[in-house]
Each structure stands twice: as C-alpha cells, then as structure tokens.
Scaffold this motif. Structure first.
Motif, mmCIF file in Angstrom:
data_model
loop_
_atom_site.group_PDB
_atom_site.id
_atom_site.type_symbol
_atom_site.label_atom_id
_atom_site.label_comp_id
_atom_site.label_asym_id
_atom_site.label_seq_id
_atom_site.Cartn_x
_atom_site.Cartn_y
_atom_site.Cartn_z
ATOM 1 N N LYS A 58 0.813 -1.450 -0.048
ATOM 2 C CA LYS A 58 -0.465 -0.039 -0.455
ATOM 3 C C LYS A 58 1.158 0.858 0.106
ATOM 4 O O LYS A 58 1.787 1.314 0.829
ATOM 5 N N LEU A 59 0.363 2.528 -1.330
ATOM 6 C CA LEU A 59 1.354 3.374 -1.314
ATOM 7 C C LEU A 59 0.930 4.761 -0.667
ATOM 8 O O LEU A 59 -1.112 4.573 -0.672
ATOM 9 N N ASP A 60 1.059 5.999 -0.034
ATOM 10 C CA ASP A 60 0.648 7.237 0.108
ATOM 11 C C ASP A 60 1.167 8.104 -1.191
ATOM 12 O O ASP A 60 2.246 8.274 -1.001
ATOM 13 N N LEU A 61 0.792 7.595 -2.658
ATOM 14 C CA LEU A 61 1.226 8.723 -3.044
ATOM 15 C C LEU A 61 1.859 10.420 -3.779
ATOM 16 O O LEU A 61 2.580 10.716 -3.541
ATOM 17 N N THR A 62 0.859 10.917 -2.557
ATOM 18 C CA THR A 62 1.183 12.299 -1.983
ATOM 19 C C THR A 62 2.638 12.105 -1.486
ATOM 20 O O THR A 62 3.114 13.045 -0.753
ATOM 21 N N GLN A 63 3.195 11.535 -0.865
ATOM 22 C CA GLN A 63 4.342 11.373 0.260
ATOM 23 C C GLN A 63 5.239 10.806 -0.797
ATOM 24 O O GLN A 63 6.490 11.021 -0.690
ATOM 25 N N SER A 64 5.176 10.192 -1.613
ATOM 26 C CA SER A 64 5.579 9.108 -2.564
ATOM 27 C C SER A 64 6.119 8.803 -3.791
ATOM 28 O O SER A 64 6.993 7.877 -4.568
ATOM 29 N N GLY A 65 5.447 9.619 -4.405
ATOM 30 C CA GLY A 65 5.001 9.532 -5.710
ATOM 31 C C GLY A 65 5.510 10.072 -6.906
ATOM 32 O O GLY A 65 5.466 9.841 -8.079
ATOM 33 N N THR A 66 6.480 10.711 -6.233
ATOM 34 C CA THR A 66 6.543 11.455 -7.704
ATOM 35 C C THR A 66 8.165 10.778 -8.101
ATOM 36 O O THR A 66 8.706 11.638 -8.780
ATOM 37 N N ASP A 67 8.947 10.075 -7.450
ATOM 38 C CA ASP A 67 10.120 8.689 -7.967
ATOM 39 C C ASP A 67 9.324 7.967 -8.881
ATOM 40 O O ASP A 67 10.518 7.214 -9.274
ATOM 41 N N LEU A 68 7.841 8.141 -8.852
ATOM 42 C CA LEU A 68 7.138 6.369 -9.337
ATOM 43 C C LEU A 68 7.347 6.899 -10.974
ATOM 44 O O LEU A 68 7.313 7.472 -11.660
ATOM 45 N N PHE A 69 7.121 5.737 -11.426
ATOM 46 C CA PHE A 69 6.179 5.337 -12.620
ATOM 47 C C PHE A 69 4.852 4.776 -12.225
ATOM 48 O O PHE A 69 4.397 3.895 -11.314
ATOM 49 N N TYR A 70 3.951 5.117 -13.473
ATOM 50 C CA TYR A 70 2.405 4.353 -12.935
ATOM 51 C C TYR A 70 2.031 3.946 -14.627
ATOM 52 O O TYR A 70 2.120 4.378 -15.633
ATOM 53 N N LEU A 71 0.946 3.317 -14.356
ATOM 54 C CA LEU A 71 0.495 2.011 -15.482
ATOM 55 C C LEU A 71 -0.990 2.086 -15.081
ATOM 56 O O LEU A 71 -1.407 1.670 -14.565
ATOM 57 N N ALA A 72 -1.534 2.477 -16.371
ATOM 58 C CA ALA A 72 -3.716 1.938 -16.033
ATOM 59 C C ALA A 72 -3.770 0.210 -15.481
ATOM 60 O O ALA A 72 -2.785 -0.669 -16.685
ATOM 61 N N THR A 73 -3.989 -0.012 -14.636
ATOM 62 C CA THR A 73 -4.347 -1.406 -14.456
ATOM 63 C C THR A 73 -5.742 -1.929 -15.713
ATOM 64 O O THR A 73 -6.337 -0.583 -16.752
#
Length: 83
Positions: A58-73
């Motif tokens: 589980k992630l809190d993207l408001t805290q760690s989201g700037t360093d990640l990659f994303y993809l639609a499910t």
C-alpha cells in the motif's frame, strides 16, 4: 470519474514516469499526486519502482509518488473506454 482522472488515464496506456506526466499534462505537483492517489484507490492504476518493477504494498502517493512510474490497470482502461 472526474475530468482530471480521465485525462490522466489517457496518458497511462503505457508505463510513464511522474516527471513525464507532470510535463505532458502541465499540472502542478499537488494536482497530479492527488489525481494519481484517487485513481490508485479505485485500482485504476498500478505503481512501479521501474518500468518492470511493480509495487504491491500500500502506498501514499502524496508522500512518495514523485519517484514512481504508473500504468493503467485493466479495470482502469475498461472504465476509461466506457465513457
């Protein structure tokens, strides 16, 4: 689905980094992170440490989201295409 969520999913048919999304959409960091978090909570996107390295905890993207990659499910793509 909000207009922001729809527009963001438009960019997530392929794996994209946060910085690409921010530049392409022209949104501020807070707006982008908030929208990513909303899509994540609906299971419309998945988060990755790298292009092939999915994160399952589980992630809190408001805290760690700037360093990640994303993809639609699949669920996110089906919802996006239904509109």
């Amino acid at each position: 689905m909000t207009d922001d969520e729809f527009d963001l999913l438009d960019e997530l048919y392929f794996v994209q980094h946060f910085s690409y999304l921010k530049e392409t959409l022209g949104w501020g960091e807070t707006r982008l992170l908030t929208t990513l978090q909303a899509l994540y909570e609906k299971s419309f996107i998945k988060c990755l440490k790298g292009p092939d390295d999915e994160i399952f905890e589980k992630l809190d993207l408001t805290q760690s989201g700037t360093d990640l990659f994303y993809l639609a499910t699949k669920k996110g793509l089906m919802e996006h295409n239904a509109l």
